[in-house]
Design a protein around this motif. Sequence first.
Motif, mmCIF file in Angstrom:
data_model
loop_
_atom_site.group_PDB
_atom_site.id
_atom_site.type_symbol
_atom_site.label_atom_id
_atom_site.label_comp_id
_atom_site.label_asym_id
_atom_site.label_seq_id
_atom_site.Cartn_x
_atom_site.Cartn_y
_atom_site.Cartn_z
ATOM 1 N N ASP A 66 -34.586 -9.847 -41.619
ATOM 2 C CA ASP A 66 -35.394 -8.622 -41.548
ATOM 3 C C ASP A 66 -36.807 -8.966 -41.091
ATOM 4 O OD1 ASP A 66 -33.289 -7.101 -42.741
ATOM 5 O OD2 ASP A 66 -33.944 -7.730 -44.724
ATOM 6 N N GLY B 123 -27.765 -1.907 -40.329
ATOM 7 C CA GLY B 123 -28.720 -2.291 -41.357
ATOM 8 C C GLY B 123 -30.159 -1.941 -41.035
ATOM 9 N N GLY B 124 -30.931 -1.755 -42.102
ATOM 10 C CA GLY B 124 -32.373 -1.604 -41.961
ATOM 11 C C GLY B 124 -32.865 -0.235 -41.560
ATOM 12 N N ILE B 125 -32.073 0.847 -41.827
ATOM 13 C CA ILE B 125 -32.576 2.178 -41.455
ATOM 14 C C ILE B 125 -32.787 3.085 -42.669
ATOM 15 C CG2 ILE B 125 -31.641 2.045 -39.112
ATOM 16 C CD1 ILE B 125 -29.460 4.068 -39.987
ATOM 17 N N GLY B 126 -32.966 2.497 -43.830
ATOM 18 C CA GLY B 126 -33.233 3.282 -45.036
ATOM 19 C C GLY B 126 -34.712 3.613 -45.201
ATOM 20 N N PRO B 127 -35.087 4.111 -46.391
ATOM 21 C CA PRO B 127 -36.466 4.561 -46.615
ATOM 22 C C PRO B 127 -37.412 3.487 -47.156
ATOM 23 C CG PRO B 127 -35.105 5.223 -48.458
ATOM 24 C CD PRO B 127 -34.199 4.485 -47.499
ATOM 25 N N THR B 128 -36.913 2.284 -47.455
ATOM 26 C CA THR B 128 -37.782 1.304 -48.136
ATOM 27 C C THR B 128 -38.529 0.395 -47.154
ATOM 28 O OG1 THR B 128 -35.834 -0.101 -48.494
ATOM 29 C CG2 THR B 128 -36.484 1.341 -50.300
ATOM 30 N N HIS B 129 -39.497 -0.340 -47.701
ATOM 31 C CA HIS B 129 -40.400 -1.158 -46.878
ATOM 32 C C HIS B 129 -39.672 -2.223 -46.066
ATOM 33 C CE1 HIS B 129 -39.663 -3.525 -50.473
ATOM 34 N NE2 HIS B 129 -39.838 -4.569 -49.689
ATOM 35 N N ASP B 130 -38.482 -2.653 -46.560
ATOM 36 C CA ASP B 130 -37.756 -3.710 -45.861
ATOM 37 C C ASP B 130 -36.859 -3.162 -44.750
ATOM 38 O OD1 ASP B 130 -36.268 -2.528 -47.937
ATOM 39 O OD2 ASP B 130 -34.952 -4.258 -48.145
ATOM 40 N N ASP B 131 -36.879 -1.871 -44.538
ATOM 41 C CA ASP B 131 -36.087 -1.260 -43.457
ATOM 42 C C ASP B 131 -36.943 -1.150 -42.213
ATOM 43 O OD1 ASP B 131 -33.580 -0.746 -44.841
ATOM 44 O OD2 ASP B 131 -34.734 0.648 -46.071
ATOM 45 N N ALA C 61 -41.199 8.895 -48.307
ATOM 46 C CA ALA C 61 -40.281 7.777 -48.096
ATOM 47 C C ALA C 61 -39.017 8.269 -47.388
ATOM 48 C CB ALA C 61 -39.931 7.120 -49.429
ATOM 49 N N ARG C 62 -38.498 9.405 -47.849
ATOM 50 C CA ARG C 62 -37.266 9.924 -47.235
ATOM 51 C C ARG C 62 -37.500 10.394 -45.805
ATOM 52 N NH1 ARG C 62 -35.669 12.317 -53.099
ATOM 53 N NH2 ARG C 62 -34.130 10.714 -53.616
#
Lengths: 262, 262
Positions: free
Chosen positions: A49, A72-80, A118-119
């Motif tokens: 990431d 991967g990596g398309i969510g709402p958190t900082h690591d996305d 975030a969302r």
Amino acid sequence: MSDETVTSAFLIIGNEILSGRTKDKNLGFLAEKLTEAGIRLSEVRVVRDEEGEIVDALRALSERYTYVFTSGGIGPTHDDITCASVAAAFGLPVIRHPEAMRRLTVHYATIGREFNEARKKMAETPEGATLIDNPVSTAPGFIVENVHVMAGVPSVFQAMVLELLPKLKHGTKVQSRAVSCTLGEGVVAEALGEIQGRYPAIEIGSYPYFRAGYFGTTLVARGTDIPVLEEVADEIRRMIREKGGEPIEARPEEEGKEANAG
Amino acid sequence: MSDETVTSAFLIIGNEILSGRTKDKNLGFLAEKLTEAGIRLSEVRVVRDEEGEIVDALRALSERYTYVFTSGGIGPTHDDITCASVAAAFGLPVIRHPEAMRRLTVHYATIGREFNEARKKMAETPEGATLIDNPVSTAPGFIVENVHVMAGVPSVFQAMVLELLPKLKHGTKVQSRAVSCTLGEGVVAEALGEIQGRYPAIEIGSYPYFRAGYFGTTLVARGTDIPVLEEVADEIRRMIREKGGEPIEARPEEEGKEANAG
């Protein structure tokens, strides 16, 4: 269906795959579906990431193959950071995609949860992106150039692949014929190499297996010309008998799955 | 154990993984073992059984990481081209390795089978290679420069990895603490990002899961400084409670394995 060769690469984004904490389940699914659709999966990469890593891989794969798929990596958190990385790879600004905003607004109103900042990140795409529907959890994937960005959660990834596939260009489907035997690879190797030499348009693979105390070899012929493929399968059966073995008809979807090839 | 960062890449060689016919089982195993040994797995590639592809990947990965591991393509059949490809990548001739010849001569004499030309191919290595023992089926893997060539069959691959690991340089082990909750990622995202901002030396990942009708999020903190890691885990637990959730202690080896991260 056309005579064209359609190629692709799969980029899996995520530290958790590289740490071994999460076992990837998306490659096998995508590989099978692409093969069925006549799209050749030519290369896979798994990267961390980190934006630089993702950008480098996206550029290399995007130039080289008809399609690139990512997970991967398309969510709402900082690591996305997949969206930001795709945007950087193609020099595009990140925007809140109006249709994605609309879908997520309706979704969160329906389930009675706040559509918070975030969302709203899940509505972001590089400018000019086309959405990929998400029938499981609404937040869409997207397409930029030839890159198809999908979620990492297998149920969502699979649903997105199934949404996407009918819209892609399909090449000539590669068919396969598989024959197993309880002979070792070392017994069939020379004769198999001769068969391969006579049929350059057919790709012949040899896959040893160890199963519940016995071992054997599955021989797989792949190609697009069915009559030639059948001819090669017959040659393989004949060769197995000549070497003192008995050909076992192997259904490709059942054989060899428990073992990587050696 | 040292303070050094030891990096690695894994190159999976095989058309059968890319066609979806065989499901890879080696990545998850290797990734776990490397993490335990303090060797960071930084990148994975899967390429076709084509010398040019293998050579390009080997050169790129070999230059960039401390170690490269490969699986697949070291059997006796015509489609096993890993040895030739490694030799080409490093400009070395392929030889019959005397010690590998000795081991295989004994092996085939013992089991009463002919040590034929095809089987002698399994004694080939690039010149100057060091062998990797194969306690399962004798035919060895080998090491050239920083590239470690192993079999694709999972039982053999795993045995070779276990032979090899104690001989490698181990870095500082990355430890992890995992806390789950039944809150969605969108609920924890902002506060989690703030925690991440305050602890740049710790890598915090957020992994949503869907399981038997309910969903939740596993938060994983990774780092080498245990007291700081515990502090971050405490902050995550406190944050979950503040958001109305209940922290569930997640054993890293059990959580998240059924789902890729999203």
